[in-house]
Design an enzyme around this catalytic site. Sequence first.
Site, PDB file in Angstrom:
ATOM      1  N   GLU A 274      -9.718   6.679  22.751  1.00  0.00           N
ATOM      2  CA  GLU A 274      -9.765   5.533  23.669  1.00  0.00           C
ATOM      3  C   GLU A 274      -8.633   5.753  24.660  1.00  0.00           C
ATOM      4  O   GLU A 274      -7.468   5.670  24.296  1.00  0.00           O
ATOM      5  CB  GLU A 274      -9.607   4.234  22.858  1.00  0.00           C
ATOM      6  CG  GLU A 274     -10.191   3.035  23.542  1.00  0.00           C
ATOM      7  CD  GLU A 274      -9.150   2.269  24.302  1.00  0.00           C
ATOM      8  OE1 GLU A 274      -9.006   2.542  25.511  1.00  0.00           O
ATOM      9  OE2 GLU A 274      -8.482   1.416  23.700  1.00  0.00           O
ATOM     10  N   CYS A 308      -5.237  -0.362  29.373  1.00  0.00           N
ATOM     11  CA  CYS A 308      -6.059   0.759  29.820  1.00  0.00           C
ATOM     12  C   CYS A 308      -7.229   0.264  30.656  1.00  0.00           C
ATOM     13  O   CYS A 308      -7.762   0.999  31.476  1.00  0.00           O
ATOM     14  CB  CYS A 308      -6.532   1.565  28.617  1.00  0.00           C
ATOM     15  SG  CYS A 308      -7.116   0.538  27.285  1.00  0.00           S
ATOM     16  N   GLU A 405      -3.970   6.325  37.151  1.00  0.00           N
ATOM     17  CA  GLU A 405      -3.632   5.150  36.343  1.00  0.00           C
ATOM     18  C   GLU A 405      -2.123   4.922  36.420  1.00  0.00           C
ATOM     19  O   GLU A 405      -1.342   5.806  36.065  1.00  0.00           O
ATOM     20  CB  GLU A 405      -4.051   5.391  34.892  1.00  0.00           C
ATOM     21  CG  GLU A 405      -3.771   4.188  34.011  1.00  0.00           C
ATOM     22  CD  GLU A 405      -4.265   4.382  32.583  1.00  0.00           C
ATOM     23  OE1 GLU A 405      -4.017   5.460  32.006  1.00  0.00           O
ATOM     24  OE2 GLU A 405      -4.889   3.447  32.051  1.00  0.00           O
TER      25      GLU A 405
END
Length: 502
Positions: A274, A308, A405
């Site tokens: 993940e 995330c 990110e």
Amino acid sequence: MDGDKGLVALSATVKHFLSQPKKALIGGKWLAAQSGKTFDVHDPSNGQVIAKVAACEKADVDLAVAAARKAFDQGPWPRMSPAARGKIIWKIGELIYHHLEDLAQLESLDNGKPIAVARAADVVLAADLFQYMAGWATKIEGHTIPLSVPYTPDAEYHAFTRREPVGVVAQIIPWNFPLLMAAWKLGPVLATGCTVVLKVAEETPLSGLRLAEICQEAGVPDGVINLLTGFGETCGAPLAAHPQVNKVAFTGSTEVGKLIVRAAADDLKKVTLELGGKSPNIVLDDADLELAIPGAASAIFFNHGQCCCAGSRLFVQEKVYDKVVEGVTKIAKAIKLGPGLDPNTEMGPLVSQLQLDRVSNYLQWGSEEGAKAMTGGKRRGERGYFVEPTVLVNTHADMKVYREEIFGPVVVAIPFKEVDDELIRRANDSVYGLAAGVFSANIGKAHRLAARLRAGTVWVNCYNIFDAALPFGGYKQSGWGREMGHQVLENYLETKAVCVNL
Ligand code: ADP
């Protein structure tokens, strides 16, 4: 930000917990690292040391994996009745509720998140996850399969599948939701009858350690859950590569996810991941802005942007672009920064100096590349790891702040003209595919968009809604497999086909 006045007073049990040496849980015993080494854990609101924990390395990994192996191969856990396992898992949830305030205090102190959020979200979701998974322990079923084997026309068979635990699992988790990530990982391991070595993040080991105590108290047998504290390269890497581990489940950065896959490749361990995201959140010009503006703000600012699935690319249709950007900017300006343990805090510090440096670098690059900060854009104060909630405009698709990110409270606002193929292309133009948001009053348009966004979760007229029953995970480089829901059980099960000649 004004000193430590007005902070929630730590409970006597939390103080006691912090005062005890923090060891690793291996085979039911709390052990110092074999090397005797420890490392410091910091309060991110002021950088002060709050605990020292065992610095586990390969020797500790070897012991923990051996304990998990023994518990799986010889122990009662995989052979216990599903109902008995389910009761223990349910009890973990009950105990988490019982210790809710202590766990919330630890989480807030260690990670920096507002105590109110830790109480209402992290701890409750962790408890719910165990209770949801408790129910699955008795519902893991195979199928019977009618056969028509062409070369044995006269034979009769009874064929069926059994779902069996995959074995010894290595789990490695990050620091953004320390307790909840541990729950997401441990719940399905327990429900399926696996055993585990869990390595918590070096930045935030405390709530995981407390959770391991709770699991012992609930009756999880020795060796079923082994918990290590240590660093990525010296503890996580040997764990992911250990030959006695059957499966690795990792949550963290995409960069480390790729290292995990390589580490697991030598003996083809099963792997689920993940990973990161750069999620598009799309506001159409027909959206209810009373919903969309706070929705867009919380999509990025929740957990200080250290999610995330953060809605970090905010696409807004031209007609309402100015209004939405202005609205989100206004909310960002009003957010009260402070230590997590201050009950008035709305956004705490980032988790660590490293994270502060990473986010600060992005802010610097953004400004060098020509992005304009409507608000924020810099560190707040000199003490602790605080960053101002930031809204960037005048960005374009080649900029680092647009593509990568950031994992901090930084959103790029992007105007678009029409809800058309070009919008879909831009929204999907990312190596990631974890989540997406759509705000629109037109349910048809919202559904059509939801179907075309390449993401594991699409929230419509909401964002960051989590539930133990709702699967979560990524397309593309956001990961392999799903957390939560019944889908997560697949991560920990093998399928055995049994064919009986009658
Ligand atoms: P972040 O950079 O945001 O801390 P990481 O992906 O580095 O995110 O960390 C997530 C988890 O992965 C942590 O528990 C960390 O210790 C672990 N980790 C980091 N590097 C490695 C590695 N090379 N092998 C295994 N685990 C690692």
